[in-house]
Design a protein around this motif. Structure first.
Motif, short mmCIF file in Angstrom:
data_model
loop_
_atom_site.label_atom_id
_atom_site.label_comp_id
_atom_site.label_asym_id
_atom_site.label_seq_id
_atom_site.Cartn_x
_atom_site.Cartn_y
_atom_site.Cartn_z
N GLY A 60 7.08 -1.86 85.88
CA GLY A 60 5.76 -1.35 85.49
C GLY A 60 4.64 -2.33 85.75
O GLY A 60 4.66 -3.45 85.26
N GLY A 61 3.69 -1.96 86.54
CA GLY A 61 2.56 -2.82 86.85
C GLY A 61 2.79 -3.75 88.02
O GLY A 61 1.84 -4.16 88.69
N ILE A 62 4.05 -4.07 88.31
CA ILE A 62 4.33 -5.01 89.39
C ILE A 62 4.02 -4.41 90.77
O ILE A 62 3.39 -5.08 91.60
CB ILE A 62 5.78 -5.52 89.31
CG1 ILE A 62 5.97 -6.31 88.01
CG2 ILE A 62 6.13 -6.38 90.51
CD1 ILE A 62 7.38 -6.83 87.80
N PRO A 63 4.43 -3.16 91.07
CA PRO A 63 4.07 -2.60 92.38
C PRO A 63 2.57 -2.57 92.64
O PRO A 63 2.12 -2.84 93.76
CB PRO A 63 4.65 -1.18 92.31
CG PRO A 63 5.79 -1.28 91.36
CD PRO A 63 5.32 -2.27 90.32
N ILE A 243 2.19 -12.86 90.40
CA ILE A 243 2.63 -11.49 90.08
C ILE A 243 2.68 -11.27 88.58
O ILE A 243 2.13 -10.30 88.04
CB ILE A 243 4.01 -11.19 90.71
CG1 ILE A 243 3.89 -11.07 92.23
CG2 ILE A 243 4.60 -9.91 90.13
CD1 ILE A 243 5.23 -10.91 92.94
N PHE A 244 3.35 -12.18 87.86
CA PHE A 244 3.54 -11.98 86.43
C PHE A 244 2.24 -12.14 85.64
O PHE A 244 2.02 -11.44 84.66
CB PHE A 244 4.60 -12.95 85.89
CG PHE A 244 5.97 -12.70 86.45
CD1 PHE A 244 6.44 -11.40 86.58
CD2 PHE A 244 6.78 -13.74 86.85
CE1 PHE A 244 7.70 -11.16 87.10
CE2 PHE A 244 8.04 -13.51 87.38
CZ PHE A 244 8.51 -12.21 87.50
N ILE A 248 2.04 -8.49 83.67
CA ILE A 248 2.65 -8.39 82.34
C ILE A 248 1.86 -7.49 81.40
O ILE A 248 2.44 -6.64 80.71
CB ILE A 248 2.87 -9.79 81.73
CG1 ILE A 248 4.06 -10.47 82.44
CG2 ILE A 248 3.14 -9.71 80.23
CD1 ILE A 248 4.34 -11.88 81.97
N PRO A 249 0.53 -7.62 81.30
CA PRO A 249 -0.22 -6.69 80.43
C PRO A 249 -0.02 -5.23 80.83
O PRO A 249 0.10 -4.35 79.97
CB PRO A 249 -1.68 -7.12 80.62
CG PRO A 249 -1.60 -8.55 81.04
CD PRO A 249 -0.37 -8.64 81.89
#
Length: 544
Positions: A60-63, A243-244, A248-249
């Protein structure tokens, strides 16, 4: 040849794909009620909920973050760095997928004991292999979005859902035909996610091969082919840190809905054991997870899609410190979700009995459907205000607010479920959505003062309450009139008449009470502006 998609075209592709995937996902739930008993339904839904939660945590959120990083590097003329980022993302996806798949398979028996649902063990183990591939697929979708080739991710989503339904339902029919029982039938449907992951990966590999050939052809035709790139030595540590830090949020806020459902599914029997007998608890849980959760996914689709299309505009205006435009667009997006999300939730709430009876085997559980779909109004506002805060470059605030909301969800559910059963859990979820929305709105108002409806709130409430009461009366009347008809035909007639009454009255009152003004309509996005203009024009002509 793969062509880059414009912002508008890319948004339309992803929105259409998301709509199609969500509707196909609903059609996977409907056969469960006809094919499986309560234990089998609960087993599949628990496995699917945990799978989606783990997938959200992993990706979630990373792509989205990867797409931004890839796009930025190509814009700066550093494709070697972009490929290095993509390689790091694939490695992360592969390792994460392996760890999650092994963990889900190994801990399945423990979850069965905690949830007091031993049927879930086989379904959890059946769906676990899908986690091997989906994190990698998510990273690949992010890469293609960064290259502005949206069709790859969109087509892969649709293929995934089609194979998931055909593979899972088809295998379940075979297994149940052999007389293996609901436990194996639920596991067979869960395996559909594995078929879906293979199909989605195949689509991404096909697009990847085409893009690789295209990149090679463009490099060969470039006048600078004599200069050979040595490749980026950007450390993986730096890539993962970037990335993180950005994702993360987004992961925390993205997991809200899945965590709520995971909590309810996992602790349902323990929290409601003083309210239901074991047999009744299984039936209520099956209705809640198969019917209510499926139908509750419908109202947010259009509103979130329309709202999300405006968020980049907010981000752009905020970066230029054009606060008047930020205020206008933030207020507009909230206005849109109020006008579009509420009527769908309202219809499904009022006509819950007829809609549930029409789509599923029986209308049992329609009370949970009504309450959960009513709560999606607050889910929509929560997700939209989250996005506005992202546009205001403040992703940590919605993350912190989400933690507060989830904490209240847990406390409220523990207190209310023993007293109200499934309704206590749903009320706890609504409390979470409402609190996060209020906290988000307060922080947004610190930046810009939202002006959603101003003095039109009372007329707007009238435009909601009156159609709701009329729709309830219409459904009750049609069910009474068609009592001697076949059940499905009676439910269809009641749902159709209720939809006409609720939808028609809602639109008429929005115009008659001047809740939606011509200025509002002109400020809406094109896909919404044109139909609203046609519908509301006669009312405004009379008023003038």
């Amino acid at each position: 040849m793969l062509k880059k998609d414009s912002l508008i075209k890319g948004t339309l592709i992803l929105t259409a794909a998301a709509l199609t995937a969500r509707l196909l996902g609903l059609f996977q739930r409907i056969p469960l009620d006809y094919m499986l008993g309560p234990d089998g339904q609960a087993a599949f839904n628990a496995a699917n909920t945990i799978y989606l939660l783990l997938l959200t945590i992993a990706t979630g959120g990373i792509p989205v973050t990867i797409s931004k990083m890839i796009s930025q590097r190509y814009a700066l003329g550093r494709p070697d760095e972009a490929k290095r980022i993509y390689k790091a993302a694939l490695l992360f996806g592969a390792v994460t997928g392996l760890l999650l798949a092994v963990a889900m398979f190994g801990f399945a028996p423990l979850y069965g004991r905690i949830s007091k649902e031993p049927y879930t063990v086989l379904s959890l183990q059946a769906i676990a292999p899908a986690l091997l591939l989906f994190p990698v697929i998510a990273m690949t979708r992010g890469y293609f979005q960064g290259r502005q080739i949206m069709a790859a991710g969109g087509i892969s989503q649709i293929v995934e859902q089609i194979l998931r339904i055909i593979g899972g339902i088809g295998l379940a029919l075979i297994v149940l035909g052999w007389g293996w029982g609901d436990e194996w039938g639920a596991a067979a449907i869960a395996i559909g996610s594995v078929f879906g992951s293979i199909g989605a990966l195949s689509v991404m590999l096909w697009f990847g091969r085409k893009l690789k050939k295209q990149d090679h052809s463009e490099r060969s035709g470039s006048p600078n082919t004599a200069i050979k790139a040595e490749g980026s030595q950007l450390p993986f540590r730096s890539i993962y840190r970037e990335i993180f830090r950005m994702s993360i949020p987004a992961v925390v806020t993205a997991m809200t809905i899945q965590f709520v459902y995971f909590f309810d599914m996992s602790l349902f029997n323990r929290l409601t054991q003083s309210f239901y007998s074991k047999e009744l608890a299984d039936i209520v849980l099956a209705n809640y997870s198969t019917k209510a959760m499926a139908l509750a996914g419908i109202p947010p689709i259009l509103a979130i899609a329309l709202g999300a299309s405006i968020i980049p505009v907010i981000s752009s205006a905020y970066s230029l410190k054009n606060m008047s435009e930020v205020q206008r667009q933030s207020s507009l997006v909230m206005r849109i979700v109020c006008f579009t999300g509420v009527p769908v939730a309202l219809l499904l709430t009022v006509a819950a009995y007829s809609v549930t009876g029409l789509l599923f085997k029986t209308p049992s559980g329609s009370g949970a459907v009504a309450l959960l779909t009513a709560g999606t109004i607050f889910q929509i506002t929560m997700m939209t205000t989250n996005s506005i805060l992202y546009g205001l470059d403040n992703p940590k605030l919605p993350m912190n607010h989400t933690f507060i909301g989830l904490g209240l969800k847990v406390i409220a559910s523990i207190l209310l479920a023993p007293l109200l059963g499934v309704y206590g859990l749903i009320i706890g979820s609504s409390i979470c959505f409402i609190v996060v929305t209020l906290l988000n709105v307060r922080k947004i108002n610190n930046e810009v003062k939202l002006n959603v409806l101003g003095r039109r709130w009372l007329p707007y409430m009238a435009a909601v309450v009156v159609p709701a009461l009329a729709g309830w009366g219409a459904e009750y009347g049609m069910l009474a009139v068609t009592e001697t008809w076949a059940n499905k035909l009676s439910y269809f007639a009641a749902a159709a008449v209720t939809a006409l009454v609720v939808g028609g009255l809602y639109v008429i009152l929005l115009a008659a009470l001047r809740v939606v003004t011509p200025e509002d309509v002109r400020s809406f996005p094109g896909p919404l502006r044109k139909p609203l203009t046609l519908i509301l024009k006669p009312f405004y002509r009379k008023a003038n």
